[in-house]
Design a protein around this motif. Structure first.
Motif, PDB file in Angstrom:
ATOM      1  N   SER A   1       0.832  -1.208   0.000  1.00  0.00           N
ATOM      2  CA  SER A   1       0.000   0.000   0.000  1.00  0.00           C
ATOM      3  C   SER A   1       0.862   1.252   0.000  1.00  0.00           C
ATOM      4  O   SER A   1       0.588   2.212  -0.733  1.00  0.00           O
ATOM      5  N   ASN A   2       1.919   1.278   0.783  1.00  0.00           N
ATOM      6  CA  ASN A   2       2.786   2.457   0.829  1.00  0.00           C
ATOM      7  C   ASN A   2       3.536   2.660  -0.484  1.00  0.00           C
ATOM      8  O   ASN A   2       3.762   3.793  -0.910  1.00  0.00           O
ATOM      9  N   SER A   3       3.915   1.566  -1.147  1.00  0.00           N
ATOM     10  CA  SER A   3       4.565   1.693  -2.452  1.00  0.00           C
ATOM     11  C   SER A   3       3.612   2.277  -3.485  1.00  0.00           C
ATOM     12  O   SER A   3       4.013   3.071  -4.350  1.00  0.00           O
ATOM     13  N   GLN A   4       2.329   1.903  -3.392  1.00  0.00           N
ATOM     14  CA  GLN A   4       1.343   2.483  -4.304  1.00  0.00           C
ATOM     15  C   GLN A   4       1.184   3.984  -4.058  1.00  0.00           C
ATOM     16  O   GLN A   4       1.041   4.768  -5.002  1.00  0.00           O
ATOM     17  N   LEU A   5       1.230   4.385  -2.798  1.00  0.00           N
ATOM     18  CA  LEU A   5       1.152   5.806  -2.477  1.00  0.00           C
ATOM     19  C   LEU A   5       2.363   6.545  -3.043  1.00  0.00           C
ATOM     20  O   LEU A   5       2.235   7.609  -3.661  1.00  0.00           O
ATOM     21  N   ALA A   6       3.552   5.976  -2.853  1.00  0.00           N
ATOM     22  CA  ALA A   6       4.773   6.607  -3.358  1.00  0.00           C
ATOM     23  C   ALA A   6       4.755   6.698  -4.881  1.00  0.00           C
ATOM     24  O   ALA A   6       5.200   7.698  -5.461  1.00  0.00           O
ATOM     25  N   ASP A   7       4.236   5.667  -5.548  1.00  0.00           N
ATOM     26  CA  ASP A   7       4.171   5.679  -7.016  1.00  0.00           C
ATOM     27  C   ASP A   7       3.320   6.834  -7.522  1.00  0.00           C
ATOM     28  O   ASP A   7       3.660   7.482  -8.521  1.00  0.00           O
ATOM     29  N   LEU A   8       2.192   7.104  -6.857  1.00  0.00           N
ATOM     30  CA  LEU A   8       1.339   8.204  -7.308  1.00  0.00           C
ATOM     31  C   LEU A   8       2.041   9.544  -7.105  1.00  0.00           C
ATOM     32  O   LEU A   8       1.946  10.436  -7.962  1.00  0.00           O
ATOM     33  N   VAL A   9       2.768   9.694  -5.995  1.00  0.00           N
ATOM     34  CA  VAL A   9       3.493  10.950  -5.777  1.00  0.00           C
ATOM     35  C   VAL A   9       4.538  11.140  -6.870  1.00  0.00           C
ATOM     36  O   VAL A   9       4.718  12.251  -7.390  1.00  0.00           O
ATOM     37  N   ARG A  10       5.238  10.066  -7.252  1.00  0.00           N
ATOM     38  CA  ARG A  10       6.208  10.173  -8.358  1.00  0.00           C
ATOM     39  C   ARG A  10       5.517  10.595  -9.642  1.00  0.00           C
ATOM     40  O   ARG A  10       6.037  11.415 -10.403  1.00  0.00           O
ATOM     41  N   LYS A  11       4.367  10.014  -9.908  1.00  0.00           N
ATOM     42  CA  LYS A  11       3.629  10.333 -11.130  1.00  0.00           C
ATOM     43  C   LYS A  11       3.242  11.804 -11.170  1.00  0.00           C
ATOM     44  O   LYS A  11       3.337  12.464 -12.213  1.00  0.00           O
ATOM     45  N   VAL A  12       2.813  12.336 -10.029  1.00  0.00           N
ATOM     46  CA  VAL A  12       2.357  13.723  -9.965  1.00  0.00           C
ATOM     47  C   VAL A  12       3.525  14.707 -10.014  1.00  0.00           C
ATOM     48  O   VAL A  12       3.361  15.853 -10.438  1.00  0.00           O
ATOM     49  N   THR A  13       4.708  14.267  -9.601  1.00  0.00           N
ATOM     50  CA  THR A  13       5.865  15.173  -9.576  1.00  0.00           C
ATOM     51  C   THR A  13       6.820  14.892 -10.739  1.00  0.00           C
ATOM     52  O   THR A  13       6.909  15.679 -11.680  1.00  0.00           O
ATOM     53  N   ILE A  14       7.489  13.772 -10.724  1.00  0.00           N
ATOM     54  CA  ILE A  14       8.540  13.501 -11.703  1.00  0.00           C
ATOM     55  C   ILE A  14       8.003  13.494 -13.133  1.00  0.00           C
ATOM     56  O   ILE A  14       8.628  14.054 -14.046  1.00  0.00           O
ATOM     57  N   GLU A  15       6.831  12.892 -13.354  1.00  0.00           N
ATOM     58  CA  GLU A  15       6.277  12.833 -14.706  1.00  0.00           C
ATOM     59  C   GLU A  15       5.842  14.198 -15.216  1.00  0.00           C
ATOM     60  O   GLU A  15       5.622  14.374 -16.411  1.00  0.00           O
ATOM     61  N   LYS A  16       5.742  15.183 -14.315  1.00  0.00           N
ATOM     62  CA  LYS A  16       5.401  16.542 -14.731  1.00  0.00           C
ATOM     63  C   LYS A  16       6.611  17.463 -14.713  1.00  0.00           C
ATOM     64  O   LYS A  16       6.469  18.689 -14.803  1.00  0.00           O
ATOM     65  N   GLY A  17       7.795  16.876 -14.571  1.00  0.00           N
ATOM     66  CA  GLY A  17       9.017  17.671 -14.638  1.00  0.00           C
ATOM     67  C   GLY A  17       9.468  18.263 -13.325  1.00  0.00           C
ATOM     68  O   GLY A  17      10.354  19.124 -13.309  1.00  0.00           O
ATOM     69  N   TYR A  18       8.896  17.817 -12.200  1.00  0.00           N
ATOM     70  CA  TYR A  18       9.282  18.348 -10.895  1.00  0.00           C
ATOM     71  C   TYR A  18      10.101  17.331 -10.121  1.00  0.00           C
ATOM     72  O   TYR A  18       9.811  16.132 -10.160  1.00  0.00           O
ATOM     73  N   ASP A  19      11.115  17.819  -9.416  1.00  0.00           N
ATOM     74  CA  ASP A  19      11.911  16.970  -8.534  1.00  0.00           C
ATOM     75  C   ASP A  19      11.257  17.001  -7.148  1.00  0.00           C
ATOM     76  O   ASP A  19      11.199  18.066  -6.518  1.00  0.00           O
ATOM     77  N   PRO A  20      10.755  15.868  -6.650  1.00  0.00           N
ATOM     78  CA  PRO A  20      10.078  15.884  -5.341  1.00  0.00           C
ATOM     79  C   PRO A  20      10.963  16.376  -4.209  1.00  0.00           C
ATOM     80  O   PRO A  20      10.461  16.846  -3.188  1.00  0.00           O
TER      81      PRO A  20
END
Length: 438
Positions: free
Chosen positions: A177-196
């Protein structure tokens, strides 16, 4: 914030208002704390909602979708997945792989530990089994949880079929479950050109403070902020919301855009926004207007939104807008992706008007002694993968936590409406507003 008459006529403007309330709350609290780049994460019983604040502004959705329908209204960009405290753990029949969600036990019957008829193990059941959630202090002790039933269900449905110890099975549910949460944060940041790593993370919702130490660390964040009102943070955001009005028009121009035409468009849009704010009782002194343009390279079909300066525009100012488009384009799609030789087009013009509303004053306390021993309730065994299993874990009472207290992990801070888990190797500090900063 909308008048009742407008909600009746345009109910579409209330979609996702709960998660957006959390982002509004983060905007307000972020300004108080001095943060302009914030990853907003809301973990509830059914879903995980993520939005971004960049440079002190909430990211806007380009094409908002409600269910399967595209909505042509301005909206804050929210991404969601079906992972939360009530998400059901199950084994995929064909592959035999352990999965978590998107099915949820909901509030009724709820997780097995609620003892209200649920028989499918959930992430909350795993939290009880692993020692994070106190069965005797749920809702401040007003609701007793049944740990034995959570153990029995997890053993029968997950552990035995996979040939695992029940505690390892619960830890697996928690990790997935926590990995799924982290994956969405990556999608919202890294895939949009932002470094978390350029952001702080706000964790709220009833379950956010329990998981944030794991998914925040997994994506490399240095600072996690758990608001003092984390369990009702979206409601807090609604309280501090401003009145916002939008006006847009599509009037395509090939760059360089015509200066007089552009000024006429913005003047007209701004007057319409001001009139709408006046109708809602907003005085001129409480109005703030922001301009945007949507730009693309010629022959493309998608635009990139960039801010435009206020006041009378000149050719040099519009040239700077085009330059900011190219910079944003490379941030989104990679260095070298910009291609000025293709030519640029300004497609749509936007004006966003904000009517400032009265705000509450947050209660501020002077930080004192960092020693949290007066808030310590005792200790219990809790499972941490980093430690290889169960370890003795200090437990603190959130209602006795004071500004300046420092709590070293592993630790659990118990509140009537949430549980804060401080992972081993992390440190929690209580600030002057009683927010917990990990």
């Amino acid at each position: 914030v909308l008048p009742a008459e407008e909600v009746r006529e345009k109910a579409v403007n209330t979609l996702a208002s709960g998660p957006v309330g959390g982002i509004t709350g983060a905007l307000f609290l972020g300004k108080e704390l001095g943060y302009e780049n914030i990853i907003c994460t809301d973990v509830g019983g059914t879903s995980f909602d993520v939005g971004l604040i960049v440079g002190g502004l909430a990211e806007q959705a380009r094409e908002p979708v409600a269910g399967k329908y595209h909505t042509r209204v301005p909206a804050v960009d929210i991404s969601s997945i079906g992972t939360g405290g009530g998400s059901i753990a199950w084994i995929e029949p064909v592959t035999g792989i352990l999965r978590v969600g998107p099915q949820s036990a909901g509030a009724a019957p709820g997780p097995v530990c609620y003892d209200r008829g649920g028989d499918q193990p959930t992430v909350t059941d795993a939290g009880v089994i692993l020692g994070y959630i106190n069965p005797d202090y749920f809702l401040g002790g007003r609701m007793k949880l049944n740990r034995d039933k959570a153990l029995a269900s997890t053993r029968a449905k997950i552990a035995d079929p996979l040939g695992l110890d029940v505690f390892r099975a619960a830890a697996g549910i928690y990790k997935i479950s926590n990995s799924q949460l982290a994956d969405l944060v990556r999608k919202v940041t890294i895939e949009k050109g932002y470094d978390p790593r350029d952001f702080v993370l706000f964790a709220y919702g009833g379950a956010g403070p329990q998981y944030a130490g794991l998914y925040g660390a997994e994506i490399g964040l240095r600072t996690i902020i758990i608001p003092a009102l984390s369990s009702v943070f979206s409601a807090f955001g609604a309280v501090v919301s401003d009145i916002v009005k939008f006006q847009s028009i599509s009037d395509p121009m090939v760059a360089p855009p015509d200066v007089q035409r552009t000024n006429r468009i913005f003047d007209n849009l701004e007057e319409k926004v001001r009139q709408a704010l006046r109708r809602d009782g907003v005085g001129e002194a409480d109005m703030a207007l922001q301009r945007y343009v949507e730009v693309r390279y010629r022959r493309q079909v998608h635009e990139v939104r960039v801010p435009a300066p206020a006041g009378a525009l000149t050719s040099s100012l519009l040239d700077r807008v085009m330059e900011s488009f190219e910079k944003k384009y490379e941030d989104l799609y990679g260095k070298g992706a910009a291609f000025r030789e293709a030519g640029m087009e300004v497609i749509t013009f936007h004006v966003v008007g904000t009517g400032r509303t009265p705000k509450p004053n947050l209660i501020c306390s002077e930080p004192g002694d960092p020693d949290p021993s007066l808030a310590r309730k005792g200790s219990r065994q809790a499972f941490f993968e980093r430690e290889g299993g169960f370890v003795e874990t200090s437990v603190y009472d959130s209602e006795r936590i004071r500004a300046g207290h420092v709590v070293e992990g592993p630790a659990v801070i118990e509140a009537p409406t949430t549980t804060v888990v401080v992972q081993p190797g992390l440190r929690a500090r209580v600030d002057h507003y009683l927010n917990i900063i990990i």
